[in-house]
Design an enzyme around this catalytic site. Structure first.
Site, PDB file in Angstrom:
ATOM      1  N   LYS A  65      25.873 -10.786  85.483  1.00 45.06           N
ATOM      2  CA  LYS A  65      25.851 -12.360  85.824  1.00 45.06           C
ATOM      3  C   LYS A  65      26.625 -12.498  87.195  1.00 45.06           C
ATOM      4  O   LYS A  65      27.776 -12.140  87.223  1.00 45.06           O
ATOM      5  CB  LYS A  65      26.482 -13.301  85.106  1.00 45.06           C
ATOM      6  N   GLU A 105      19.798  -3.488  85.056  1.00 46.71           N
ATOM      7  CA  GLU A 105      20.771  -4.094  83.787  1.00 46.71           C
ATOM      8  C   GLU A 105      20.504  -3.187  82.608  1.00 46.71           C
ATOM      9  O   GLU A 105      19.290  -3.163  82.130  1.00 46.71           O
ATOM     10  CB  GLU A 105      20.355  -5.505  83.748  1.00 46.71           C
TER      11      GLU A 105
END
Length: 419
Positions: free
Chosen positions: A237, A221
């Site tokens: 997510k 990420e």
């Protein structure tokens, strides 16, 4: 600049060479192609100047430090800098004792792109030193006995309590994490990182050594990067375990793409990131460039969105980092209340976990990741830790959330031999 014939061999040698110094940082894209990354991998080694602080005005000190040097700096921000930004505290136990913020200007900096190595700081002869380096090949890693800070039953009870907070309207979503740890752990940090990076190669992987403390990261990420006047954030997510069967794997990917639950979690964080970026943006420039993109990694598929804006020229780029920190994907919404509940329900101080590390260029561009899927290690007290978590919403099934935690921990558990 030098053309490198055996890239993987050079990369390994460069890491082992850098590890000879007391401080080094290795950032590796693992050949993932990315619109915003400038280099395939970078090695920063040895300290020219450093900023090491806890319980201080970290962001302000960083501004002063950067203004003084106007040079490449490599760094991490711990999650607990939240306490400088909001009226919050971090009172949970901490076995690692990392500083809240650490920055250094390296004596050597080597960047690699498209088969060519370039020395950005230091003498060109360092490339010959790296290529001529010999080192012991990968040692057999001893299995580390991993303990859980929370039992499964305790985890489930806490998730249910957080769902009650959501039902009452205190929050919409919270990122709840748990710690796995080992005491009296002896590891070879470089070899452990190499094993992790091989099992779980990711686009924002990195090895950060600060004296006796180590970050061994396989994070997928990006927190925030700046390219010119543009800020880009890419929150994750949504997670699904990959299948070795190509047809099943395709179905898993499609299921993740179409999951209403995962989309709801993702869009809440996208809204939070948009809100955070508006604090630093030219009015009307915040844009969602990609919503619910599905990206595949060795262990998992992930749902990733991309949000960007034009940086207001009146806002210092370090304030832009502060305005979005800690990242929404690791907190929840509303952000401050979610962080209060994280402190109440989690049992360990997060420290570097769910913080960020990366670099700032002499031009004021930067690129920072999110410290997840990462082993944190203090070789002085032999304490080893990694944390995993996930987004809790009212729709969350506590049992499934626990299974997702174990999935996210699987590569690290495999490397450490703890099952």
């Amino acid at each position: 600049m030098k053309t490198i014939q055996n890239i993987s061999d050079f990369k390994r040698k460069a890491l082992h060479w850098a590890n000879q110094f007391e401080v080094c940082c290795f950032l590796d894209s693992n050949d993932y192609k990315d619109a915003y990354s400038v280099y395939d991998f970078m090695i920063a080694a040895n300290v020219h100047e450093e900023l090491n602080c806890s319980t201080c005005n970290g962001f302000d000190q960083l501004k002063t430090f950067y203004a003084k040097h106007k040079q490449w700096v490599f760094s991490y921000f711990s999650y607990d800098l939240k306490n400088e930004i909001e009226d919050l505290q971090s009172n949970n136990p901490d076995g690692l004792n990392f500083p809240d913020l650490y920055f250094f200007v390296p004596k050597y900096l080597i960047a690699f792109k498209d088969g060519k190595a370039e020395v950005l700081i230091g003498n060109e002869s360092v490339l010959d030193d790296i290529e001529s380096l010999s080192f012991e090949n990968k040692k057999q890693l001893r299995a580390i006995q991993i303990s859980h800070r929370l039992s499964k039953d305790q985890y489930i009870a806490k998730v249910e309590a957080l769902r009650n907070h959501i039902h009452r309207g205190d929050i919409y979503e919270v990122n709840f994490c748990q710690e796995f740890f080992a005491e009296n752990a002896e590891i070879g940090p470089v070899h452990t990182f190499e094993a992790l990076n091989q099992i779980s190669p990711t686009p924002f992987a990195g090895y950060f050594k600060i004296y006796d403390q180590y970050i061994l990261s396989a994070t997928p990420e990006r927190f925030l990067c700046k390219r010119g006047s543009r800020l880009i954030s890419q929150p994750i997510k949504g997670t699904a375990k990959r299948s070795s069967d190509p047809e099943k794997d395709k179905a898993v990917k499609l299921q993740l793409r179409n999951s209403i639950k995962e989309q709801a979690e993702n869009v809440m964080i996208v809204d939070l990131v948009r809100h955070d970026l508006t604090k630093s943006a030219v009015k009307g420039s915040v844009n969602v460039d990609e919503l619910f993109g599905i990206y595949s990694f060795t262990q998992v598929h992930q749902m990733i969105s991309t949000v960007s804006c034009e940086l207001n020229p009146d806002i210092h780029f370090i304030d832009a980092i502060k305005n979005t920190f800690p990242m929404g994907s690791m907190t929840g919404a509303p952000k401050v209340k979610a962080m209060e509940l994280i402190e109440e329900y989690e049992l360990s101080k997060r420290g570097v976990y769910s913080g960020s590390f990366g670099y700032i260029t002499p031009d004021g561009d930067f690129d920072f990741n999110v410290v997840i899927r990462s082993i944190l290690y203090n070789s002085d007290n032999q304490y080893l830790s990694f944390q995993v978590g996930g987004a809790i919403t009212y729709e969350s099934d506590a049992e499934k959330e626990y299974e997702e935690c174990l999935l996210k921990a699987s590569a690290i558990l495999q490397v450490l031999g703890g099952h």
